[in-house]
Design a protein around this motif. Structure first.
Motif, PDB file in Angstrom:
ATOM      1  N   GLY A   1      -1.299   0.857  -9.405  1.00 17.15           N
ATOM      2  CA  GLY A   1       0.132   0.654  -9.268  1.00 17.15           C
ATOM      3  C   GLY A   1       0.404  -0.132  -7.998  1.00 17.15           C
ATOM      4  N   PHE A   2       1.496  -0.838  -7.976  1.00 22.70           N
ATOM      5  CA  PHE A   2       1.909  -1.611  -6.795  1.00 22.70           C
ATOM      6  C   PHE A   2       0.938  -2.724  -6.440  1.00 22.70           C
TER       7      PHE A   2
ATOM      8  N   ALA B   1       8.466  -4.800 -19.139  1.00 22.52           N
ATOM      9  CA  ALA B   1       8.820  -4.519 -17.740  1.00 22.52           C
ATOM     10  C   ALA B   1       9.341  -3.093 -17.526  1.00 22.52           C
ATOM     11  N   PRO B   2      10.223  -2.595 -18.415  1.00 19.82           N
ATOM     12  CA  PRO B   2      10.746  -1.248 -18.187  1.00 19.82           C
ATOM     13  C   PRO B   2       9.671  -0.165 -18.227  1.00 19.82           C
ATOM     14  N   ARG B   3       8.541  -0.452 -18.880  1.00 24.83           N
ATOM     15  CA  ARG B   3       7.502   0.570 -18.954  1.00 24.83           C
ATOM     16  C   ARG B   3       6.673   0.588 -17.665  1.00 24.83           C
ATOM     17  N   ILE B   4       6.653  -0.555 -16.982  1.00 28.93           N
ATOM     18  CA  ILE B   4       5.898  -0.627 -15.733  1.00 28.93           C
ATOM     19  C   ILE B   4       6.700   0.001 -14.594  1.00 28.93           C
TER      20      ILE B   4
ATOM     21  N   GLY C   1      11.671   1.176  -8.594  1.00 29.73           N
ATOM     22  CA  GLY C   1      10.843   0.737  -7.483  1.00 29.73           C
ATOM     23  C   GLY C   1       9.449   1.311  -7.491  1.00 29.73           C
ATOM     24  N   ILE C   2       9.116   2.025  -8.556  1.00 31.19           N
ATOM     25  CA  ILE C   2       7.766   2.570  -8.657  1.00 31.19           C
ATOM     26  C   ILE C   2       7.006   1.795  -9.726  1.00 31.19           C
ATOM     27  N   PHE C   3       5.886   1.218  -9.330  1.00 31.78           N
ATOM     28  CA  PHE C   3       5.099   0.388 -10.242  1.00 31.78           C
ATOM     29  C   PHE C   3       3.877   1.147 -10.715  1.00 31.78           C
TER      30      PHE C   3
ATOM     31  N   ALA D   1       0.817  -1.210   0.000  1.00 31.26           N
ATOM     32  CA  ALA D   1       0.000   0.000   0.000  1.00 31.26           C
ATOM     33  C   ALA D   1       0.854   1.265   0.000  1.00 31.26           C
ATOM     34  N   GLN D   2       1.843   1.278  -0.860  1.00 29.42           N
ATOM     35  CA  GLN D   2       2.743   2.441  -0.881  1.00 29.42           C
ATOM     36  C   GLN D   2       1.976   3.728  -1.142  1.00 29.42           C
ATOM     37  N   ASP D   3       1.056   3.656  -2.082  1.00 26.90           N
ATOM     38  CA  ASP D   3       0.242   4.816  -2.422  1.00 26.90           C
ATOM     39  C   ASP D   3      -1.169   4.565  -1.892  1.00 26.90           C
ATOM     40  N   TYR D   4      -1.597   5.383  -0.958  1.00 23.91           N
ATOM     41  CA  TYR D   4      -2.851   5.134  -0.242  1.00 23.91           C
ATOM     42  C   TYR D   4      -4.042   4.947  -1.173  1.00 23.91           C
ATOM     43  N   HIS D   5      -4.226   5.880  -2.094  1.00 20.26           N
ATOM     44  CA  HIS D   5      -5.428   5.813  -2.929  1.00 20.26           C
ATOM     45  C   HIS D   5      -5.406   4.616  -3.862  1.00 20.26           C
TER      46      HIS D   5
END
Length: 360
Positions: free
Chosen positions: A268-269, A288-291, A297-299, A35-39
């Motif tokens: 994401g994530f 993969a590089p686009r994700i 470390g940011i998905f 849950a790196q990004d809450y929303h």
DNA sequence: ACCCGCGTATAGCCGGGTAG
DNA sequence: CTACCCGGCTATACGCGGGT
């Protein structure tokens, strides 16, 4: 074979399943959800429920059914409130050992940490929830500097050690509460039982997956991961594919497959990607590089069709509603109606109208 | 003597939220 | 709009120990 792994993960993950009805059932099924990004994390839960809304997820946080803290890999996750303590206990020691050096860099010695603990305890005692900036100010008032991630590290450390956890948001602000006040203490799980329990949760919500996937996800050693699998082996099924052994929970293997061929707009994530060390079954190497642009470390949020990541999407929330931009890696015009359905589902979750949808 | 799997440590990177 | 901060994954290097 990898295709079937992907489609079955859609079911195990609760994405293509229609069995889950509440946010806490989703979190329980997955064991823990990054849950790196809450929303985006709220949507990660919402996407696994047929008709949930964002307020329904937040209500389950307010009702203390699920909470945010830093178990697996020392990374922020949604967990069932009753699971928070044993999960942290199982994963924290390795993470805390790794963070020793970071603490030295930040000049955080034992004494400073204990002083912070006392300050937070006195302020939060009596079922209070306090926002992050206010907590930082309390530290500053006592001469404990919080700049340059120092304050963040203290919050993280005191959460790792099961002293505090996140409470419900107040507006856009994170709040923190005392874990022991927020959730009554349950019985302690000995290490072996905790490993077994974690393995069962992991494969229940992520199978088919290897023991390497499990160890990576949980942030535990391979040796521990194997002990966990060994303990619950009788309730798992195993299969060989790609020269590796994959495990899944037995319960999901029976019965007809639901609509695994739908289109999903995953946040994401999402655990569908983050839940594994090897993401090859759902994500082609060239995509993969686009994700994760720059391997940073940011998905990014993904478009998943027939179990495969085939594009990115992005939403902009405005007062009047939501703009959605889609970026498909492949020409998939015939799936555009399904994508529109998925976009509308997302907007219903957000309780806002879909204002525009554009394909790049 | 060498290989390989495993565990640990560290640097680098940047999207997006938020404050101003 | 801009600047800053938050946050954590991946790559890489390296040490260790058991198997051959």
């Amino acid at each position: 074979m990898t295709e079937s792994i992907a489609l079955r993960r859609l079911i195990h993950q609760g994405i293509a399943s229609r069995k889950l009805e509440t946010p806490e059932q989703v979190v329980k099924k997955l064991g823990a959800m990054q849950a790196q990004d809450y929303h985006q994390a709220l949507w990660a839960i919402g996407t696994r429920l047929p008709s949930a809304t964002v307020s329904e997820i937040e209500r389950s946080i307010e009702d203390r059914k699920i909470l945010l803290t830093w178990p697996m890999r020392g990374t922020i996750h949604f967990v069932l409130s009753e699971d928070a303590r044993w999960m942290l206990k199982l994963t924290a020691s390795r993470i805390l050992a790794q963070s020793k050096r970071r603490q030295e860099q930040l000049g955080l010695d034992e004494r400073t940490i204990e002083r912070s603990r006392r300050i937070f305890h006195d302020a939060l005692q009596g079922d209070k929830r306090i926002s992050r900036p206010v907590l930082m100010q309390l530290l500053e008032d006592e001469g404990i500097g919080t700049a340059n991630q120092r304050g963040y590290h203290l919050l993280w450390y005191l959460s790792q050690t099961a002293f505090i956890c996140q409470g419900p948001r107040e507006g856009k602000q994170q709040t923190f509460v005392l874990l022991d006040e927020w959730v009554p203490r349950g019985k302690e799980l000995p290490m072996d039982e905790a490993l077994a329990s974690l393995a069962e949760s992991y494969y229940g919500g992520h199978g088919p997956a290897t023991v390497h996937d499990f160890a990576w996800w949980a942030g535990i050693t391979l040796a521990d991961a194997r002990r966990g699998v060994e303990a619950v082996k009788s309730r798992l099924v195993s299969e060989k594919a790609n020269g590796a052994e994959y495990w899944s929970s037995e319960s999901e293997t029976a019965g007809a497959a639901p609509n695994v061929t739908s289109v999903y707009l995953l946040p994401g994530f999402d655990e569908y990607l983050l839940g594994y060390k090897d993401r090859g079954a759902v994500l082609r190497e060239e995509y993969a590089p686009r994700i994760t642009p720059g391997n940073n470390g940011i998905f990014m949020p993904t478009i998943v069709i027939d179990g495969q990541v085939v594009g990115l999407w992005k939403r902009t929330v405005k007062k009047k509603g939501i703009d959605i931009e889609l970026n498909l890696f492949e020409p998939l015009d015939e799936r555009k109606p399904d994508i529109l359905v998925a976009a509308e589902r997302y907007c219903r979750f957000m309780e806002l109208p879909l204002v525009s949808i554009t394909f790049e």
